[in-house]
Motif scaffolding. Structure first.
Motif, PDB file in Angstrom:
ATOM      1  N   UNK A   1      29.229  23.069 -47.508  1.00 30.80           N
ATOM      2  CA  UNK A   1      29.104  24.286 -46.701  1.00 30.80           C
ATOM      3  C   UNK A   1      27.759  24.970 -46.948  1.00 30.80           C
ATOM      4  N   UNK A   2      27.373  25.078 -48.219  1.00 26.37           N
ATOM      5  CA  UNK A   2      26.114  25.748 -48.549  1.00 26.37           C
ATOM      6  C   UNK A   2      24.927  24.926 -48.058  1.00 26.37           C
ATOM      7  N   UNK A   3      24.967  23.616 -48.303  1.00 25.45           N
ATOM      8  CA  UNK A   3      23.842  22.760 -47.897  1.00 25.45           C
ATOM      9  C   UNK A   3      23.650  22.787 -46.391  1.00 25.45           C
ATOM     10  N   UNK A   4      24.741  22.707 -45.645  1.00 27.36           N
ATOM     11  CA  UNK A   4      24.619  22.700 -44.194  1.00 27.36           C
ATOM     12  C   UNK A   4      24.166  24.056 -43.660  1.00 27.36           C
ATOM     13  N   UNK A   5      24.593  25.117 -44.319  1.00 27.29           N
ATOM     14  CA  UNK A   5      24.128  26.447 -43.922  1.00 27.29           C
ATOM     15  C   UNK A   5      22.622  26.577 -44.140  1.00 27.29           C
ATOM     16  N   UNK A   6      22.131  26.078 -45.266  1.00 23.68           N
ATOM     17  CA  UNK A   6      20.689  26.109 -45.527  1.00 23.68           C
ATOM     18  C   UNK A   6      19.941  25.223 -44.538  1.00 23.68           C
ATOM     19  N   UNK A   7      20.507  24.058 -44.240  1.00 22.07           N
ATOM     20  CA  UNK A   7      19.843  23.147 -43.301  1.00 22.07           C
ATOM     21  C   UNK A   7      19.771  23.760 -41.901  1.00 22.07           C
ATOM     22  N   UNK A   8      20.829  24.458 -41.485  1.00 15.01           N
ATOM     23  CA  UNK A   8      20.856  25.062 -40.152  1.00 15.01           C
ATOM     24  C   UNK A   8      19.771  26.119 -39.982  1.00 15.01           C
ATOM     25  N   UNK A   9      19.314  26.687 -41.086  1.00 13.17           N
ATOM     26  CA  UNK A   9      18.304  27.747 -40.995  1.00 13.17           C
ATOM     27  C   UNK A   9      16.889  27.193 -40.857  1.00 13.17           C
ATOM     28  N   UNK A  10      16.758  25.856 -40.918  1.00  8.18           N
ATOM     29  CA  UNK A  10      15.450  25.221 -40.779  1.00  8.18           C
ATOM     30  C   UNK A  10      15.273  24.767 -39.329  1.00  8.18           C
ATOM     31  N   UNK A  11      14.203  25.192 -38.715  1.00 10.50           N
ATOM     32  CA  UNK A  11      13.976  24.846 -37.315  1.00 10.50           C
ATOM     33  C   UNK A  11      13.428  23.429 -37.178  1.00 10.50           C
ATOM     34  N   UNK A  12      13.821  22.757 -36.115  1.00  8.36           N
ATOM     35  CA  UNK A  12      13.305  21.428 -35.840  1.00  8.36           C
ATOM     36  C   UNK A  12      14.205  20.334 -36.399  1.00  8.36           C
ATOM     37  N   UNK A  13      13.656  19.133 -36.485  1.00  5.87           N
ATOM     38  CA  UNK A  13      14.345  17.980 -37.075  1.00  5.87           C
ATOM     39  C   UNK A  13      15.599  17.581 -36.298  1.00  5.87           C
ATOM     40  N   UNK A  14      15.526  17.642 -34.949  1.00  2.00           N
ATOM     41  CA  UNK A  14      16.704  17.313 -34.139  1.00  2.00           C
ATOM     42  C   UNK A  14      17.185  15.889 -34.386  1.00  2.00           C
ATOM     43  N   UNK A  15      16.274  14.950 -34.578  1.00  2.00           N
ATOM     44  CA  UNK A  15      16.671  13.560 -34.761  1.00  2.00           C
ATOM     45  C   UNK A  15      17.524  13.389 -36.004  1.00  2.00           C
ATOM     46  N   UNK A  16      17.179  14.136 -37.061  1.00  3.98           N
ATOM     47  CA  UNK A  16      17.983  14.033 -38.295  1.00  3.98           C
ATOM     48  C   UNK A  16      19.383  14.591 -38.065  1.00  3.98           C
ATOM     49  N   UNK A  17      19.498  15.631 -37.279  1.00  6.40           N
ATOM     50  CA  UNK A  17      20.822  16.167 -36.973  1.00  6.40           C
ATOM     51  C   UNK A  17      21.629  15.159 -36.150  1.00  6.40           C
ATOM     52  N   UNK A  18      20.975  14.430 -35.284  1.00  8.61           N
ATOM     53  CA  UNK A  18      21.694  13.418 -34.498  1.00  8.61           C
ATOM     54  C   UNK A  18      22.226  12.308 -35.404  1.00  8.61           C
ATOM     55  N   UNK A  19      21.480  11.977 -36.440  1.00 11.19           N
ATOM     56  CA  UNK A  19      21.950  10.970 -37.385  1.00 11.19           C
ATOM     57  C   UNK A  19      23.189  11.463 -38.136  1.00 11.19           C
TER      58      UNK A  19
ATOM     59  N   UNK B   1      29.673  15.925 -38.938  1.00 10.27           N
ATOM     60  CA  UNK B   1      29.570  15.931 -37.481  1.00 10.27           C
ATOM     61  C   UNK B   1      29.772  17.317 -36.862  1.00 10.27           C
ATOM     62  N   UNK B   2      30.778  18.101 -37.288  1.00 15.86           N
ATOM     63  CA  UNK B   2      30.960  19.418 -36.666  1.00 15.86           C
ATOM     64  C   UNK B   2      29.746  20.325 -36.854  1.00 15.86           C
ATOM     65  N   UNK B   3      29.100  20.247 -38.002  1.00 13.59           N
ATOM     66  CA  UNK B   3      27.907  21.050 -38.246  1.00 13.59           C
ATOM     67  C   UNK B   3      26.761  20.582 -37.349  1.00 13.59           C
ATOM     68  N   UNK B   4      26.587  19.272 -37.269  1.00 16.33           N
ATOM     69  CA  UNK B   4      25.510  18.717 -36.448  1.00 16.33           C
ATOM     70  C   UNK B   4      25.688  19.089 -34.979  1.00 16.33           C
ATOM     71  N   UNK B   5      26.920  19.002 -34.502  1.00 13.17           N
ATOM     72  CA  UNK B   5      27.171  19.383 -33.109  1.00 13.17           C
ATOM     73  C   UNK B   5      26.813  20.848 -32.870  1.00 13.17           C
ATOM     74  N   UNK B   6      27.185  21.701 -33.805  1.00 14.93           N
ATOM     75  CA  UNK B   6      26.908  23.126 -33.652  1.00 14.93           C
ATOM     76  C   UNK B   6      25.412  23.382 -33.540  1.00 14.93           C
ATOM     77  N   UNK B   7      24.626  22.731 -34.409  1.00 14.64           N
ATOM     78  CA  UNK B   7      23.177  22.927 -34.381  1.00 14.64           C
ATOM     79  C   UNK B   7      22.576  22.381 -33.099  1.00 14.64           C
TER      80      UNK B   7
END
Length: 440
Positions: A314-332, A340-346
């Motif tokens: 939860x903490x790691x994904x919250x920190x990651x969501x605050x970083x702009x860009x890197x769409x390809x990594x979120x798709x992975x 997956x639920x976090x990636x979809x949200x972003x």
């Protein structure tokens, strides 16, 4: 000459005829606590050299050595002059060191910390050379010795009743465990009263005669440089944190120290976030992000989320969501069911047209969040649930949760069933919780 702070602290918590108690066992501490951000050894030693209390002890030792005065040899005039030089109140009349209790305590500390040779009393001890002019290691050793002595028996008079020798050690550990939030002075007074095993009436009489122990303890810890008190809230200074971290490590509780931002891993940042204040986390996050590209930061945080437990995720994904860009990594990350639920949200927030969240995604995010203890009362629980499901659709969300392959599905449904203020919603959650058992 150097004492072991951990040994001193631990030896004071318990019966001296028995094995020393363990902070780890007494407080139910884990094997590892969140990491600390500490200044360098050079900066810590510089802070130790600014200690008002150690300056007092050295000044008192120099007076004693210069005049060849042992504890029983001070004249009334010399006691008065020494007390006034240290800014201590001087009662009337004064016949010796014992006539000025604060000065007598400092004398005892100076002897025990070996500013004065314990064997001859009027001769210099090794600490007189090591503080403040010794190496950084020597200076920190002297400073830690004095902290250990304060925790041991700085407030235990020979004829004192009740027994107070373990109060300092307990207070220091509690200050360390609440090092970011601190402890209000009033709460610390109540903690101290609870540690002293006497009837409330007896304790009140003792405080009326001798003063509040928590206030006396805080005052000397502030003078040492171990504690700072702001707006009636006490917090350990970096020096205090450094010393207590070492003591807990000796007791089997690892307290890591954060490396530089460039060397810090995503896991280090997440671990720090567990106990850090918002301001502290923001500072560490900013420094960490400056040392890598957004894509690298997101990649590291997502990888860390995939390897950790639910709270870490939860903490790691919250920190990651605050970083702009890197769409390809979120798709992975869409390939990992837990992420997956976090990636979809972003991706949805960034406007990706080909990504759609499902009720199961909302159920997973809520289960993750509630299993970390995010809801501290009924109102917060109700608000978190309302964010996840429109009014009237709570039962459908619970139906999704109990079907999830989530390790805390039953725990979360039980939490809602036991604490949600709406009885109908609570009952629906309890029914779903029972289905978890029957389905596994």
């Amino acid at each position: 000459m150097e004492r072991d702070l951990a040994e001193t602290l631990l030896s004071e918590l318990g019966d001296p005829d028995e094995a020393p108690l363990s902070f780890k066992e007494m407080l139910g501490l884990p094997d590892r606590l969140p990491p600390l951000r500490l200044p360098s050894e050079e900066e810590l030693a510089a802070a130790a050299r600014r200690s008002e209390l150690l300056d007092n002890l050295r000044s008192l030792a120099l007076r004693a050595v210069e005049r060849s005065r042992g504890a029983e040899d001070w004249t009334a005039a010399e006691v008065t002059a020494a007390a006034e030089a240290l800014g201590l109140p001087v009662p009337e009349p004064v016949e010796g060191l014992a006539g000025v209790p604060d000065l007598a305590r400092r004398w005892d500390l100076a002897v025990d910390a070996e500013f004065i040779d314990p064997a001859t009393a009027a001769a210099p001890g090794p600490a007189l050379d090591e503080w403040p002019g010794g190496s950084d290691e020597d200076v920190l050793g002297v400073w830690s010795d004095v902290l250990g002595l304060i925790s041991e028996d700085a407030f235990q008079d020979d004829d004192a009743d009740p027994e107070l020798a373990d109060v300092g050690a307990f207070a220091l550990v509690m200050l360390f465990m609440t090092r970011h939030e601190g402890i209000p002075a009033g709460a610390l007074r109540r903690m101290v009263a609870d540690v002293v095993d006497v009837e409330p009436e007896e304790w009140e009489r003792w405080v009326e005669t001798s003063g509040d122990l928590a206030d006396r303890l805080l005052a000397i810890l502030v003078d040492l440089g171990a504690v700072q008190v702001d707006d009636e809230t006490a917090r350990l200074t970096p020096l205090g944190q450094y010393a207590l971290a070492g003591a807990l490590a000796e007791d089997g509780v690892e307290v890591p120290v954060l490396p530089s931002a460039a060397e810090m891993t995503a896991g280090d940042l997440v671990d720090f976030a567990v106990a850090a204040s918002d301001a502290e986390l923001a500072a560490e996050r900013e420094a960490w992000l400056e040392s890598r590209t957004p894509a690298e930061a997101v990649d590291e945080l997502i990888a860390s989320a995939a390897s950790g437990d639910v709270e870490h995720r939860v903490i790691a994904m919250s920190l990651a969501k605050s970083v702009e860009g890197a769409e390809q990594r979120w798709r992975q990350a869409l390939d990992d069911p837990a992420l997956r639920p976090y990636a979809k949200s972003v991706l949805q927030e960034s406007g990706a047209p080909d990504v759609e969240s499902t009720p199961a995604d909302a159920a997973w995010l809520l289960a993750d969040l509630l299993s970390t203890g995010a809801a501290h009362d009924q109102d917060e629980l109700a608000a978190l649930l309302a964010d996840s499901a429109p009014a009237g659709q709570e039962a459908a969300l619970f139906d999704e949760i109990w079907r999830l392959d989530h390790p805390h599905a039953q725990e979360v449904l039980t939490l809602i069933g036991d604490h949600h203020p709406d009885k109908k919603i609570a009952k629906s959650a309890r029914k779903a919780a029972h289905k978890v058992n029957s389905s596994r």
